[in-house]
Design a protein around this motif. Sequence first.
Motif, PDB file in Angstrom:
ATOM      1  N   SER A 225       0.624  -1.324   0.003  1.00  0.00           N
ATOM      2  CA  SER A 225      -0.163   0.060   0.004  1.00  0.00           C
ATOM      3  C   SER A 225       0.780   1.285  -0.032  1.00  0.00           C
ATOM      4  CB  SER A 225      -0.914  -0.191   1.222  1.00  0.00           C
ATOM      5  OG  SER A 225      -0.165  -0.296   2.398  1.00  0.00           O
ATOM      6  N   ASP A 226       1.924   1.520   0.416  1.00  0.00           N
ATOM      7  CA  ASP A 226       2.951   2.142   0.595  1.00  0.00           C
ATOM      8  C   ASP A 226       3.609   2.417  -0.880  1.00  0.00           C
ATOM      9  OD1 ASP A 226       2.045   2.959   2.941  1.00  0.00           O
ATOM     10  OD2 ASP A 226       3.847   1.680   4.066  1.00  0.00           O
ATOM     11  N   GLY A 227       3.463   1.270  -1.716  1.00  0.00           N
ATOM     12  CA  GLY A 227       4.195   1.558  -3.076  1.00  0.00           C
ATOM     13  C   GLY A 227       5.791   0.850  -3.020  1.00  0.00           C
ATOM     14  N   GLY A 228       5.819   0.315  -1.982  1.00  0.00           N
ATOM     15  CA  GLY A 228       6.856  -0.741  -1.896  1.00  0.00           C
ATOM     16  C   GLY A 228       7.033  -2.118  -2.603  1.00  0.00           C
ATOM     17  N   LEU A 229       8.127  -2.459  -3.227  1.00  0.00           N
ATOM     18  CA  LEU A 229       8.052  -3.843  -4.101  1.00  0.00           C
ATOM     19  C   LEU A 229       8.753  -4.964  -3.537  1.00  0.00           C
ATOM     20  CD1 LEU A 229       9.266  -2.040  -7.516  1.00  0.00           C
ATOM     21  CD2 LEU A 229       6.821  -2.725  -6.803  1.00  0.00           C
ATOM     22  N   TRP A 230       7.989  -6.015  -3.664  1.00  0.00           N
ATOM     23  CA  TRP A 230       8.339  -7.359  -2.794  1.00  0.00           C
ATOM     24  C   TRP A 230       8.570  -8.610  -3.426  1.00  0.00           C
ATOM     25  CZ3 TRP A 230       9.388  -6.746   2.579  1.00  0.00           C
ATOM     26  CH2 TRP A 230       9.269  -5.547   3.077  1.00  0.00           C
ATOM     27  N   VAL A 231       9.624  -9.276  -3.295  1.00  0.00           N
ATOM     28  CA  VAL A 231       9.631 -10.867  -3.961  1.00  0.00           C
ATOM     29  C   VAL A 231       9.848 -11.570  -2.844  1.00  0.00           C
ATOM     30  CG1 VAL A 231      10.894 -12.139  -5.235  1.00  0.00           C
ATOM     31  CG2 VAL A 231      10.661 -10.115  -6.026  1.00  0.00           C
ATOM     32  N   GLY A 232       8.947 -12.162  -2.072  1.00  0.00           N
ATOM     33  CA  GLY A 232       8.851 -13.000  -1.022  1.00  0.00           C
ATOM     34  C   GLY A 232       9.325 -12.087  -0.034  1.00  0.00           C
ATOM     35  N   ILE A 233      10.280 -12.631   0.857  1.00  0.00           N
ATOM     36  CA  ILE A 233      10.957 -11.763   1.963  1.00  0.00           C
ATOM     37  C   ILE A 233      11.723 -10.580   1.537  1.00  0.00           C
ATOM     38  CG2 ILE A 233      12.990 -12.867   2.557  1.00  0.00           C
ATOM     39  CD1 ILE A 233      12.474 -13.132   5.199  1.00  0.00           C
ATOM     40  N   TRP A 234      12.139 -10.197   0.301  1.00  0.00           N
ATOM     41  CA  TRP A 234      13.021  -9.364   0.021  1.00  0.00           C
ATOM     42  C   TRP A 234      12.372  -8.173  -0.490  1.00  0.00           C
ATOM     43  CZ3 TRP A 234      17.929  -9.482   0.916  1.00  0.00           C
ATOM     44  CH2 TRP A 234      18.690 -10.856   0.887  1.00  0.00           C
ATOM     45  N   ARG A 235      12.582  -6.989   0.207  1.00  0.00           N
ATOM     46  CA  ARG A 235      11.946  -5.715  -0.348  1.00  0.00           C
ATOM     47  C   ARG A 235      13.113  -5.155  -1.395  1.00  0.00           C
ATOM     48  NH1 ARG A 235       8.431  -1.239   1.343  1.00  0.00           N
ATOM     49  NH2 ARG A 235       9.112   0.651   0.275  1.00  0.00           N
ATOM     50  N   LEU A 236      12.552  -5.039  -2.652  1.00  0.00           N
ATOM     51  CA  LEU A 236      13.552  -4.399  -3.741  1.00  0.00           C
ATOM     52  C   LEU A 236      13.478  -3.071  -3.580  1.00  0.00           C
ATOM     53  CD1 LEU A 236      11.638  -6.190  -6.775  1.00  0.00           C
ATOM     54  CD2 LEU A 236      13.736  -7.080  -5.334  1.00  0.00           C
ATOM     55  N   ILE A 237      14.902  -2.532  -3.683  1.00  0.00           N
ATOM     56  CA  ILE A 237      15.281  -1.212  -3.426  1.00  0.00           C
ATOM     57  C   ILE A 237      16.010  -0.596  -5.014  1.00  0.00           C
ATOM     58  CG2 ILE A 237      16.682   0.513  -2.289  1.00  0.00           C
ATOM     59  CD1 ILE A 237      14.471  -0.860  -0.403  1.00  0.00           C
ATOM     60  N   PRO A 238      15.023  -0.146  -5.837  1.00  0.00           N
ATOM     61  CA  PRO A 238      15.614   0.275  -7.010  1.00  0.00           C
ATOM     62  C   PRO A 238      16.466   1.458  -6.941  1.00  0.00           C
ATOM     63  CG  PRO A 238      13.254  -0.138  -7.276  1.00  0.00           C
ATOM     64  CD  PRO A 238      13.456  -0.148  -5.869  1.00  0.00           C
ATOM     65  N   LEU A 239      17.475   1.436  -7.647  1.00  0.00           N
ATOM     66  CA  LEU A 239      18.252   2.884  -7.783  1.00  0.00           C
ATOM     67  C   LEU A 239      18.054   3.317  -9.252  1.00  0.00           C
ATOM     68  CD1 LEU A 239      21.963   1.591  -6.357  1.00  0.00           C
ATOM     69  CD2 LEU A 239      20.215   2.571  -5.372  1.00  0.00           C
ATOM     70  N   LYS A 240      17.679   4.701  -9.210  1.00  0.00           N
ATOM     71  CA  LYS A 240      17.001   5.194 -10.198  1.00  0.00           C
ATOM     72  C   LYS A 240      18.121   5.277 -11.346  1.00  0.00           C
ATOM     73  CE  LYS A 240      13.473   7.922  -7.955  1.00  0.00           C
ATOM     74  NZ  LYS A 240      12.853   9.316  -7.720  1.00  0.00           N
ATOM     75  N   LYS A 241      19.439   5.671 -11.033  1.00  0.00           N
ATOM     76  CA  LYS A 241      20.549   5.971 -12.005  1.00  0.00           C
ATOM     77  C   LYS A 241      21.642   5.471 -11.471  1.00  0.00           C
ATOM     78  CE  LYS A 241      23.287   9.787 -13.630  1.00  0.00           C
ATOM     79  NZ  LYS A 241      23.696  11.210 -13.446  1.00  0.00           N
TER      80      LYS A 241
END
Length: 484
Positions: free
Chosen positions: A237-253
Amino acid sequence: MIACVCVLDVEGGSGSPLKFPHDYPLRLVWKKGFVRLVLVAGIIWMLLIMVVLLLHVWSCQSSLAFFSAMCNRGGRVFIMLDTMGFVPKPPHRCSIPLANNVDKVAIAKERTPDVILEHLSYFEEDDNPNNGTEETTPLFGGHQSWAQRDQSFKLSKTMKVHCGFIHGGGAEMSPEDVDYVKKCKFVVASGIFDGYDVPHQPTNISQRSRELFCFLMVVDGVSLEFIKSNVTVKKDSDGGLWVGIWRLIPLKKPPYDEPRRNGKVPKILTHRLFPQAQYSIWIDGKMELIADPLLMLERYLWRGKHTFAIAQHKYHHSIYEEADAIKRRKRYARPLIDLHMKIYRYEGMQLWSILKNTASDVPEGAIIIREHTALNNLFSCLWFNEVNLFTPRDQLSFGYVVYRLGGAFKFHMFPNCEYYSLFVLHPHTREHSSKIEWVKDLKELKKENSKLKETRGGLGLWTPYPGDLNTVVLPPVARTSKAG
């Protein structure tokens, strides 16, 4: 029947008695006693060795801090015996003396005090963007001068150093990810770049660790799209991306041209990406963690009162051995590896020997366990600066930074066989390669409009060095394995 009584003539000769020296009985007793003494001493010595070995083995497996500390594989005696071949070679995998009950692990109540370095700050603006190069835009690692680099190794109570994250240099997180990581005091971090892997779910993770740790997977745009097309990615609901237990942290550049160099940002600068973290465990993206992270902190940090732990390389002790293997395996441009090593050789980096206070100069860096103290953060910054200035092969720089800090940086280097018992290694989804890995001559990189040369990293190899490297001869190395 006639009885024959034969009398032995002890005086000697034919028909005359044999003659023995008058001290013969004494000599006979002395010889027998000496033989018995040697046998008894040998048996006692063998029993003593067996007792010591049994105590050594037991102390290595003990969960008690006092006895565990007796198994000092980083000690000079152990290293000397290992070098001489008296220590049995460990298996590929070995058992890890982890605590039995996660719920009984006592978390350290107080942080390790900062004594040598009390306050550390970072350069955030690229104030010299045209430092001997054509580049004028801000670089993620900044344009560190040779003088600044040399000064950064001189310890003082208050220090300010380059440590990536120059404004405008890349590697920005989204606002929702910035807010999320602010709550993460215990972190398991990993990273995937250029779509070479998909996240592997950790196993054997206790409920306590699931609640205590943030599992953060740093990715670039290419990897994010690859992951979305191969595994299920959920959005909260906060816009966070998840694969199982992992929270994905995209780096923009992505800050660098080279994916391997991009991967060093979350690996080495974990404390900069996640500044609220007190403890972190880094694992490479192709690895599946199979040990509970809280037990790992207890085993490798708290039990022995360490603040930084990393595995020993399976084969190599010297950075020059590792450099030779990298060239043979074509993992980076050979002439740039040589130039990197010549600079270190010029600056006094010696071959590893048992006289050093470390088990090895070369780590197996796929797992790093650390408390984020000021000195550990400084070490990470200096280690990263070497990766930024020279080649992305971080195993070449680790021992050099240890050497430049003159023994002030203390770390625990644990056996390689334990390293292989902490995870399951999965193959990359495709072969990891770049054109620069096949370069054999600097002329290929110096050609006009050459697309092989990196534009944002490794600039120290193209900036005039203040010393004379023409007279530097790299030391010969013994190739310790076919695999390199």
